[in-house]
Design a protein around this motif. Structure first.
Motif, PDB file in Angstrom:
ATOM      1  N   PHE A  40      30.260 -34.379 -42.756  1.00  0.00           N
ATOM      2  CA  PHE A  40      29.172 -35.041 -43.461  1.00  0.00           C
ATOM      3  C   PHE A  40      29.187 -36.550 -43.268  1.00  0.00           C
ATOM      4  CE2 PHE A  40      28.270 -36.959 -47.833  1.00  0.00           C
ATOM      5  CZ  PHE A  40      26.951 -37.262 -47.546  1.00  0.00           C
ATOM      6  N   GLY A  76      33.018 -42.486 -36.590  1.00  0.00           N
ATOM      7  CA  GLY A  76      32.008 -41.553 -36.078  1.00  0.00           C
ATOM      8  C   GLY A  76      32.577 -40.802 -34.893  1.00  0.00           C
ATOM      9  N   HIS A  77      31.700 -40.099 -34.164  1.00  0.00           N
ATOM     10  CA  HIS A  77      32.069 -39.483 -32.884  1.00  0.00           C
ATOM     11  C   HIS A  77      33.191 -38.450 -33.045  1.00  0.00           C
ATOM     12  CE1 HIS A  77      32.060 -40.623 -28.298  1.00  0.00           C
ATOM     13  NE2 HIS A  77      31.749 -39.365 -28.516  1.00  0.00           N
ATOM     14  N   LEU A  78      33.179 -37.722 -34.166  1.00  0.00           N
ATOM     15  CA  LEU A  78      34.273 -36.777 -34.450  1.00  0.00           C
ATOM     16  C   LEU A  78      34.327 -35.616 -33.451  1.00  0.00           C
ATOM     17  CD1 LEU A  78      34.740 -36.310 -38.292  1.00  0.00           C
ATOM     18  CD2 LEU A  78      35.553 -38.113 -36.785  1.00  0.00           C
ATOM     19  N   GLY A  79      33.200 -35.347 -32.799  1.00  0.00           N
ATOM     20  CA  GLY A  79      33.175 -34.242 -31.829  1.00  0.00           C
ATOM     21  C   GLY A  79      34.134 -34.446 -30.672  1.00  0.00           C
ATOM     22  N   ALA A  80      34.604 -35.689 -30.515  1.00  0.00           N
ATOM     23  CA  ALA A  80      35.509 -36.002 -29.404  1.00  0.00           C
ATOM     24  C   ALA A  80      36.973 -36.051 -29.828  1.00  0.00           C
ATOM     25  CB  ALA A  80      35.116 -37.342 -28.779  1.00  0.00           C
ATOM     26  N   PHE A  81      37.247 -35.834 -31.109  1.00  0.00           N
ATOM     27  CA  PHE A  81      38.609 -36.082 -31.602  1.00  0.00           C
ATOM     28  C   PHE A  81      39.634 -34.999 -31.299  1.00  0.00           C
ATOM     29  CE2 PHE A  81      39.949 -39.934 -33.634  1.00  0.00           C
ATOM     30  CZ  PHE A  81      38.788 -40.673 -33.673  1.00  0.00           C
ATOM     31  N   GLY A 103      31.947 -31.323 -26.669  1.00  0.00           N
ATOM     32  CA  GLY A 103      32.068 -31.343 -28.124  1.00  0.00           C
ATOM     33  C   GLY A 103      30.998 -32.217 -28.734  1.00  0.00           C
ATOM     34  N   GLY A 104      30.620 -31.895 -29.949  1.00  0.00           N
ATOM     35  CA  GLY A 104      29.647 -32.706 -30.677  1.00  0.00           C
ATOM     36  C   GLY A 104      29.914 -32.610 -32.160  1.00  0.00           C
ATOM     37  N   ARG A 105      29.253 -33.458 -32.920  1.00  0.00           N
ATOM     38  CA  ARG A 105      29.394 -33.441 -34.365  1.00  0.00           C
ATOM     39  C   ARG A 105      28.034 -33.089 -34.967  1.00  0.00           C
ATOM     40  NH1 ARG A 105      28.128 -37.985 -37.827  1.00  0.00           N
ATOM     41  NH2 ARG A 105      28.727 -37.475 -39.962  1.00  0.00           N
ATOM     42  N   TYR A 106      28.057 -32.206 -35.961  1.00  0.00           N
ATOM     43  CA  TYR A 106      26.855 -31.618 -36.527  1.00  0.00           C
ATOM     44  C   TYR A 106      26.821 -31.943 -38.011  1.00  0.00           C
ATOM     45  CZ  TYR A 106      27.011 -29.459 -32.019  1.00  0.00           C
ATOM     46  OH  TYR A 106      27.048 -29.302 -30.652  1.00  0.00           O
ATOM     47  N   GLU A 107      25.654 -32.376 -38.492  1.00  0.00           N
ATOM     48  CA  GLU A 107      25.592 -32.853 -39.876  1.00  0.00           C
ATOM     49  C   GLU A 107      24.320 -32.421 -40.565  1.00  0.00           C
ATOM     50  OE1 GLU A 107      24.250 -35.516 -43.040  1.00  0.00           O
ATOM     51  OE2 GLU A 107      23.607 -35.877 -40.978  1.00  0.00           O
ATOM     52  N   ALA A 108      24.468 -31.881 -41.741  1.00  0.00           N
ATOM     53  CA  ALA A 108      23.341 -31.594 -42.626  1.00  0.00           C
ATOM     54  C   ALA A 108      23.889 -31.667 -44.048  1.00  0.00           C
ATOM     55  CB  ALA A 108      22.732 -30.225 -42.345  1.00  0.00           C
ATOM     56  N   VAL A 123      25.740 -25.889 -39.840  1.00  0.00           N
ATOM     57  CA  VAL A 123      24.947 -26.324 -38.687  1.00  0.00           C
ATOM     58  C   VAL A 123      25.819 -26.280 -37.430  1.00  0.00           C
ATOM     59  CG1 VAL A 123      23.574 -28.197 -37.701  1.00  0.00           C
ATOM     60  CG2 VAL A 123      23.387 -27.697 -40.108  1.00  0.00           C
TER      61      VAL A 123
END
Lengths: 423, 423
Positions: free
Chosen positions: A64, A73-78, A91-96, A103
């Motif tokens: 979130f 930010g950029h958590l999809g890369a962690f 990888g990506g980060r998804y937020e709703a 999501v």
């Protein structure tokens, strides 16, 4: 749905932990949940490397608001910080908001159904105890329309769901208010009681009973939003959950190779995703005259049933988004357990209790198990998976074959549902 | 790829605008881009309502950091603030730092390919001028590993891409440093010159020439990160871009009904998505001995070519992520325009100029057109779409049939590519 993604398994962190007090950050949390989750599934780094050579594995991070809670930010890369096996893995980060985990799961499921990847790793994660509760409450306000619904308001979300409680009372004039408020208290009691059987629940050692939950106001159970008090709320939680899903071909091959039983896996049978008007006042205005107070929540449930070719009759277990007792109350009819306006009956007659016909939140739900915002959708899906594969341990609902989960973001703005069951 | 999503069209805001100075917020930006974008495509709210009744339309918002820039999360739900036609339409927010728009586009394309929706609306959006440049620079630091690469560092990203410039110089010892630095200056000049033909480019009325771009340091072109100066950087930008994609069946039917020519549409032919190690030092360590300085960037390009069944030979136009001149320099070989180590030749001999064989950034790119972080991926895809359908106006590369775009997040951490072309 034609291709049904398989759930291989996963893990969650102990939601009782306070990572800041332990001197640990979200990066430690990534490390622990990835190592625990992959170990639980039996997927090793060599296999991830092999899959990645052919571009057949992806990472989906539900989160979130690490931007504010952790300045990142950029958590999809962690996951590349966890292990070099993830170098090169998409990888990506998804937020709703509070539905971020769902999501991410939906995006992963879609990748499997489109045939893009064989294996998807979904991580839901939130560190929330990095700040005090007033600051955290303000951050949570960004899940609503901040400028109009949260700015300058102390703890905006309890107030928004307090307004939902108001609407529930107003639109159910055939039910005495006390009875509805007792229903809320019973929802709280059930969730806390269920949590005591869940070894990873946040409140497993906390005190709660119905009498206490029904004594609102005063020093021992402070009012926080209109009719709602502390006992009606889920609590600030640190935590993460991980789930691995795969294509049917991969799942079957993996079971064979690893000696796992195919029955230890479940399948994603259906999903629903509906977004209601952002502002709570617009939700209420739109639903005026509708049977359901939250019609888009109902629609998201119906969409998942329709895609699965199932209905409430076939649901043996339910996990719902009880960020507040009022949201669980409204969800009872949305799931189809009762007609709208009869929700109180399912609480009073034990239908939603662990031993009832339609048990809700055997895990303890958000109120009992905890609510690390970005992790909740993944945690819920994992719990339904555990239930329908007989792996829920102390909180197992015996004989579960199919279940549904509902994860909401904002004031029931984003509504996401998944039907998960035995193949 | 079996099913190829059609691009119906879209729009972008004027990247010269400063929305804060206009007294407008991201909500105004949503309103304007949605109204302009849908009008450009010819999609009206009644059609969105009709599609939504059957759950056949979805919304995908690419955004990097509205949490910090605008104190707002949950952007995937904000189209409900634009028009009630969006009540009930599924939506989410997708983030991968500066590649956020591409992650949103990829999720949308996957939904079309999985058969879930007929129409997907992708909105990339960022408001950045809400804060001063020092604060904004700190926010941008959350696209890198903040604690290790950005905390306490003034303007961390120019420094990270300055380090990329260092590595380019070090690993190209066969090329004189001056020649590389002149190449960077020429990249800057080309992008600014191209931007002058783009009526929505941020810098279209700004001064630039190669001599100025090559005079680094001092008062007129301040050094900002090692070898790089202001002229090597893209600038802080407010902006949004919208694109509509659809299933082939819907696109054909829509063309018939609306009287649009099918040739005004393009198709998503291939995509690539690769995540390199989060920290720049780990990227450099990993790529030691590799032909490419950014091997995962190259791999993402190769994946898109492979999925499209095409190669650099068939690419008529390119949009790349020139957040800094060094990133465009490294991308030249990643696209396959030259071999690694020969990038300078493609700059010197005019290959990447507007009139060259492989024109890069006819739009002006990030340096010339602007870089509203979450919007850039969508803006690039839209520009390639315009090029291959002959709708790029003053910056049209004549006769373009196919093009590729590269959008990166962080220090070339997330790499996303799309090949877009005529059906």
């Amino acid at each position: 749905m034609s291709i049904k993604p398989y759930i291989l398994g996963g893990a969650q962190t102990d939601f009782q932990r306070n990572w800041t007090k332990e001197g640990k950050t979200f990066v430690s949390m990534f490390r622990e949940i990835v190592e625990d989750g992959l170990a639980a599934v039996g997927l090793d780094y060599d296999e991830i490397k092999r899959l990645n050579k052919e571009n057949r594995v992806g990472v989906f991070v539900g989160n979130f608001d690490a931007e504010q809670y952790a300045n990142q930010g950029h958590l999809g890369a962690f996951l590349t910080e966890v292990h070099p096996a993830f170098y090169g893995v998409p990888g990506g980060r998804y937020e709703a908001a509070c539905a971020s985990g769902s999501v991410a799961l939906d995006a992963a499921g879609t990748k499997i159904r489109a045939g893009d990847y064989d294996v998807c790793i979904i991580v839901g994660l939130e560190v929330m105890k990095t700040v005090n509760s007033a600051v955290g409450g303000d951050f949570l306000g960004t899940a609503a329309y901040y400028e109009k619904e949260a700015k300058g308001i102390e703890f905006p979300f309890p107030k928004l769901f307090g307004k939902l409680a108001d609407v529930i009372v107003e639109r159910n004039s055939h039910v005495k208010e006390d009875r509805i408020m007792e229903g809320f208290a019973e929802i709280s009691r059930i969730n806390y009681d269920n949590a005591k059987t869940n070894p990873r629940a946040q409140t497993r050692s906390w005190f709660m009973n119905k009498e206490h939950a029904n004594t609102r106001g005063g020093d021992y159970n402070m009012a926080v939003g209109g009719r709602l008090a502390i006992t009606d709320c889920s609590q600030v939680t640190d935590g993460a959950a991980l789930m691995v899903i795969a294509s049917p071909e991969y799942a079957k091959e993996f079971a064979k190779k690893s000696g796992k039983k195919l029955e230890s896996m479940s399948v994603l049978k259906g999903w629903g995703h509906r977004v209601a008007p952002m502002q709570f006042v617009n939700k209420v205005a739109e639903s005026k005259g509708n049977d359901y107070i939250l019609p888009w929540t109902r629609q998201a449930v119906k969409d998942a049933y329709d895609r699965a070719g199932l209905d409430i009759d076939q649901m043996d277990v339910i996990e719902t988004h009880d960020c507040f007792t009022s949201s669980e109350y409204a969800a009872i009819s949305a799931f189809g357990i009762t007609k709208p306006g009869e929700e109180h009956q399912a609480i009073e007659d034990g239908t939603i209790a662990r031993t009832g016909k339609k048990p809700i939140n055997p895990s303890g739900g958000l109120i009992g198990a905890g609510h690390p915002v970005g992790a909740s959708g993944v945690r819920m899906a994992l719990d339904i998976h555990k239930q329908v594969t007989g792996q829920a341990g102390g909180y197992q609902v015996e004989g579960s074959k199919n279940g549904i989960m509902l994860n909401i973001g904002g004031s029931a703005t984003t509504n996401m549902t998944f039907v998960i069951g035995q193949e």
